[in-house]
Design a protein around this motif. Structure first.
Motif, PDB file in Angstrom:
ATOM      1  N   VAL A 255     -22.798   7.927 104.187  1.00  0.00           N
ATOM      2  CA  VAL A 255     -23.541   9.002 103.657  1.00  0.00           C
ATOM      3  C   VAL A 255     -24.791   7.477 103.121  1.00  0.00           C
ATOM      4  O   VAL A 255     -25.895   7.437 103.507  1.00  0.00           O
ATOM      5  CB  VAL A 255     -23.166   9.593 101.672  1.00  0.00           C
ATOM      6  CG1 VAL A 255     -24.581   9.376 100.782  1.00  0.00           C
ATOM      7  CG2 VAL A 255     -22.454  10.816 102.356  1.00  0.00           C
ATOM      8  N   TYR A 256     -24.282   6.498 102.940  1.00  0.00           N
ATOM      9  CA  TYR A 256     -25.273   4.511 102.290  1.00  0.00           C
ATOM     10  C   TYR A 256     -26.158   4.202 103.959  1.00  0.00           C
ATOM     11  O   TYR A 256     -27.416   4.303 103.540  1.00  0.00           O
ATOM     12  CB  TYR A 256     -24.266   4.118 101.543  1.00  0.00           C
ATOM     13  CG  TYR A 256     -24.877   2.299 102.078  1.00  0.00           C
ATOM     14  CD1 TYR A 256     -26.373   2.253 100.621  1.00  0.00           C
ATOM     15  CD2 TYR A 256     -25.133   1.693 102.554  1.00  0.00           C
ATOM     16  CE1 TYR A 256     -26.080   0.984 100.719  1.00  0.00           C
ATOM     17  CE2 TYR A 256     -26.062   0.283 102.569  1.00  0.00           C
ATOM     18  CZ  TYR A 256     -26.321  -0.165 101.627  1.00  0.00           C
ATOM     19  OH  TYR A 256     -27.586  -1.299 101.348  1.00  0.00           O
ATOM     20  N   ASN A 257     -25.046   4.614 104.530  1.00  0.00           N
ATOM     21  CA  ASN A 257     -25.661   3.921 105.726  1.00  0.00           C
ATOM     22  C   ASN A 257     -26.971   5.014 106.756  1.00  0.00           C
ATOM     23  O   ASN A 257     -27.893   4.494 107.453  1.00  0.00           O
ATOM     24  CB  ASN A 257     -24.856   3.408 107.069  1.00  0.00           C
ATOM     25  CG  ASN A 257     -23.600   2.374 106.664  1.00  0.00           C
ATOM     26  OD1 ASN A 257     -24.354   1.592 105.759  1.00  0.00           O
ATOM     27  ND2 ASN A 257     -22.480   2.628 106.972  1.00  0.00           N
ATOM     28  N   PHE A 258     -26.353   6.691 106.256  1.00  0.00           N
ATOM     29  CA  PHE A 258     -27.205   7.497 106.846  1.00  0.00           C
ATOM     30  C   PHE A 258     -28.349   7.733 106.613  1.00  0.00           C
ATOM     31  O   PHE A 258     -29.256   7.986 106.824  1.00  0.00           O
ATOM     32  CB  PHE A 258     -26.724   8.282 107.269  1.00  0.00           C
ATOM     33  CG  PHE A 258     -25.640   8.043 108.893  1.00  0.00           C
ATOM     34  CD1 PHE A 258     -25.305   7.180 109.252  1.00  0.00           C
ATOM     35  CD2 PHE A 258     -24.745   9.289 109.214  1.00  0.00           C
ATOM     36  CE1 PHE A 258     -24.919   6.592 109.861  1.00  0.00           C
ATOM     37  CE2 PHE A 258     -24.395   9.421 110.317  1.00  0.00           C
ATOM     38  CZ  PHE A 258     -23.777   8.054 110.725  1.00  0.00           C
ATOM     39  N   ALA A 259     -28.056   7.536 104.958  1.00  0.00           N
ATOM     40  CA  ALA A 259     -29.239   7.856 104.587  1.00  0.00           C
ATOM     41  C   ALA A 259     -30.590   6.889 104.337  1.00  0.00           C
ATOM     42  O   ALA A 259     -31.493   7.321 104.186  1.00  0.00           O
ATOM     43  CB  ALA A 259     -28.857   7.856 102.465  1.00  0.00           C
ATOM     44  N   THR A 260     -30.281   5.769 104.744  1.00  0.00           N
ATOM     45  CA  THR A 260     -31.058   4.836 104.823  1.00  0.00           C
ATOM     46  C   THR A 260     -31.654   4.620 105.976  1.00  0.00           C
ATOM     47  O   THR A 260     -32.623   3.737 106.665  1.00  0.00           O
ATOM     48  CB  THR A 260     -30.414   3.665 104.639  1.00  0.00           C
ATOM     49  OG1 THR A 260     -29.250   2.553 105.570  1.00  0.00           O
ATOM     50  CG2 THR A 260     -30.491   3.343 103.264  1.00  0.00           C
ATOM     51  N   VAL A 261     -31.355   4.902 107.639  1.00  0.00           N
ATOM     52  CA  VAL A 261     -31.888   5.113 109.111  1.00  0.00           C
ATOM     53  C   VAL A 261     -33.275   6.348 108.653  1.00  0.00           C
ATOM     54  O   VAL A 261     -33.386   6.973 107.987  1.00  0.00           O
ATOM     55  CB  VAL A 261     -31.187   5.029 110.067  1.00  0.00           C
ATOM     56  CG1 VAL A 261     -30.057   4.701 109.632  1.00  0.00           C
ATOM     57  CG2 VAL A 261     -30.689   6.391 109.621  1.00  0.00           C
ATOM     58  N   PRO A 262     -33.795   5.988 110.179  1.00  0.00           N
ATOM     59  CA  PRO A 262     -35.382   7.157 109.984  1.00  0.00           C
ATOM     60  C   PRO A 262     -35.157   8.156 110.678  1.00  0.00           C
ATOM     61  O   PRO A 262     -36.095   8.583 110.935  1.00  0.00           O
ATOM     62  CB  PRO A 262     -36.018   6.050 111.002  1.00  0.00           C
ATOM     63  CG  PRO A 262     -35.843   4.876 111.678  1.00  0.00           C
ATOM     64  CD  PRO A 262     -34.047   4.714 110.661  1.00  0.00           C
ATOM     65  N   PHE A 263     -33.443   8.134 110.836  1.00  0.00           N
ATOM     66  CA  PHE A 263     -33.202   9.709 111.806  1.00  0.00           C
ATOM     67  C   PHE A 263     -33.227  10.507 111.924  1.00  0.00           C
ATOM     68  O   PHE A 263     -32.242  10.623 110.732  1.00  0.00           O
ATOM     69  CB  PHE A 263     -32.171   8.792 112.827  1.00  0.00           C
ATOM     70  CG  PHE A 263     -32.774   7.359 113.775  1.00  0.00           C
ATOM     71  CD1 PHE A 263     -33.824   6.620 114.184  1.00  0.00           C
ATOM     72  CD2 PHE A 263     -32.053   6.546 113.522  1.00  0.00           C
ATOM     73  CE1 PHE A 263     -33.381   7.001 115.856  1.00  0.00           C
ATOM     74  CE2 PHE A 263     -32.008   5.315 114.440  1.00  0.00           C
ATOM     75  CZ  PHE A 263     -33.356   4.897 115.290  1.00  0.00           C
ATOM     76  N   LYS A 264     -33.491  11.790 112.084  1.00  0.00           N
ATOM     77  CA  LYS A 264     -32.903  12.804 111.238  1.00  0.00           C
ATOM     78  C   LYS A 264     -31.810  13.371 110.884  1.00  0.00           C
ATOM     79  O   LYS A 264     -31.339  13.965 110.219  1.00  0.00           O
ATOM     80  CB  LYS A 264     -34.584  14.238 112.140  1.00  0.00           C
ATOM     81  CG  LYS A 264     -34.023  15.472 110.842  1.00  0.00           C
ATOM     82  CD  LYS A 264     -34.877  16.251 111.288  1.00  0.00           C
ATOM     83  CE  LYS A 264     -34.593  17.218 110.089  1.00  0.00           C
ATOM     84  NZ  LYS A 264     -36.292  18.787 111.391  1.00  0.00           N
ATOM     85  N   GLY A 265     -31.079  13.216 112.595  1.00  0.00           N
ATOM     86  CA  GLY A 265     -29.766  13.851 112.536  1.00  0.00           C
ATOM     87  C   GLY A 265     -28.618  13.066 112.049  1.00  0.00           C
ATOM     88  O   GLY A 265     -28.439  13.684 111.060  1.00  0.00           O
TER      89      GLY A 265
END
Length: 297
Positions: A255-265
């Motif tokens: 959650v921490y890693n994916f919530a900070t990336v600019p990719f919608k997926g």
């Protein structure tokens, strides 16, 4: 005739006194405080339901079979799942539980049943201090103890870090649960010839199991949502967990890693992982309640 005339008067006087009591300052104060307490209860519960509804609205669209069976996609791609993070979370939290529960319960038994005076007060004070230590400190402790020693991030190091966080909660709740058990039960057990250890193992602990499991559930809920200790110990991995001594994924780090990336997926997977994490905590609480719905004594 005189008695029949006096009865209605006595009834009417009682009704008047009842009405006066309901409109007295004390009754008005009680009603006002009841309304105030109910309002505070609603205000306290409202953020919880707001968070749950918001997480559910964001993550429910990604709930499908792929989410629970596939690996995360590469950055910028859609689809995939979080199956490896779910398995890694169960692995690290399971290791932490296996370490913290025996030590926590035994420490609480010693405090409640066999330790008295100044020594017990100091141990309880140290437990309270440990419960307030930031989680990142536990991560640094496990990092220096295992990651540096073994030369690798691992699920074992993550489990040890989570166990450090779980331990004070289990000790405190178990200690309080044992103290709630009536002293008469202990005296009755000793009176029929049981030793102190037999009394604790066969009488006191079974009577306190519901409260102990509640404390274990709270500790698991806290450990499952921790991120900082796992970043320092288990790190992360886009693959399936390979063993206890290998880097291991987890839902909180995902959650921490994916919530900070600019990719919608990836952002959608982060919301779905948050929903799964809440569901796992809820499932643990429900199972503990079902296991302790029957009274032991």
């Amino acid at each position: 005739m005189s008695s029949s005339v006096e009865e209605p008067n006595s009834f009417s006087s009682g009704s008047l006194s009842l009405k006066r009591s309901q409109s007295s300052p004390r009754s008005i104060f009680n009603i006002g405080m009841t309304i105030l307490a109910g309002t505070c209860l609603i205000i306290a519960i409202l953020p919880l339901f707001a968070v749950l509804l918001y997480v559910a609205s964001k993550g429910i669209n990604r709930l499908n079979l792929d989410l629970l069976t596939k690996l995360p996609p590469a950055p910028g791609l859609s689809g995939g799942g979080i199956a490896n993070a779910i398995l890694g979370t169960l692995l690290t939290v399971g290791i932490g539980t296996l370490i913290a529960v025996p030590f926590g319960v035994l420490a609480a038994v010693y405090l409640s049943e066999f330790s008295k005076g100044q020594w017990a007060r100091w141990i309880r004070f140290a437990t309270n201090v440990l419960s307030g230590v930031p989680s990142i400190i536990a991560g640094l402790f496990a990092y220096g103890l295992l990651v540096v020693t073994l030369g690798n991030f691992s699920a074992l190091a993550g489990g040890v870090a989570l166990a450090v966080l779980m331990l004070p909660t289990i000790v405190r709740t178990t200690d309080e649960a044992l103290q709630i058990v009536p002293q008469d039960i202990r005296w009755a057990s000793v009176g029929v010839g049981a030793s102190n250890y037999q009394t604790v193992l066969r009488v006191v602990l079974p009577a306190a199991i519901p409260a102990i499991l509640t404390g274990v559930t709270l500790a698991i809920a806290r450990a499952a949502g921790e991120t900082a200790p796992l970043i320092f110990t288990a790190l992360n991995s886009p693959f399936w967990p390979k063993g206890l001594l290998e880097p291991t994924p987890s839902l909180s780090v995902l959650v921490y890693n994916f919530a900070t990336v600019p990719f919608k997926g990836q952002q959608e997977l982060a919301w779905a992982a948050s929903l799964i994490l809440v569901f796992l905590v809820l499932l643990t609480s429900v199972l503990s309640r079902l296991a302790t719905r029957q009274k032991v004594y």
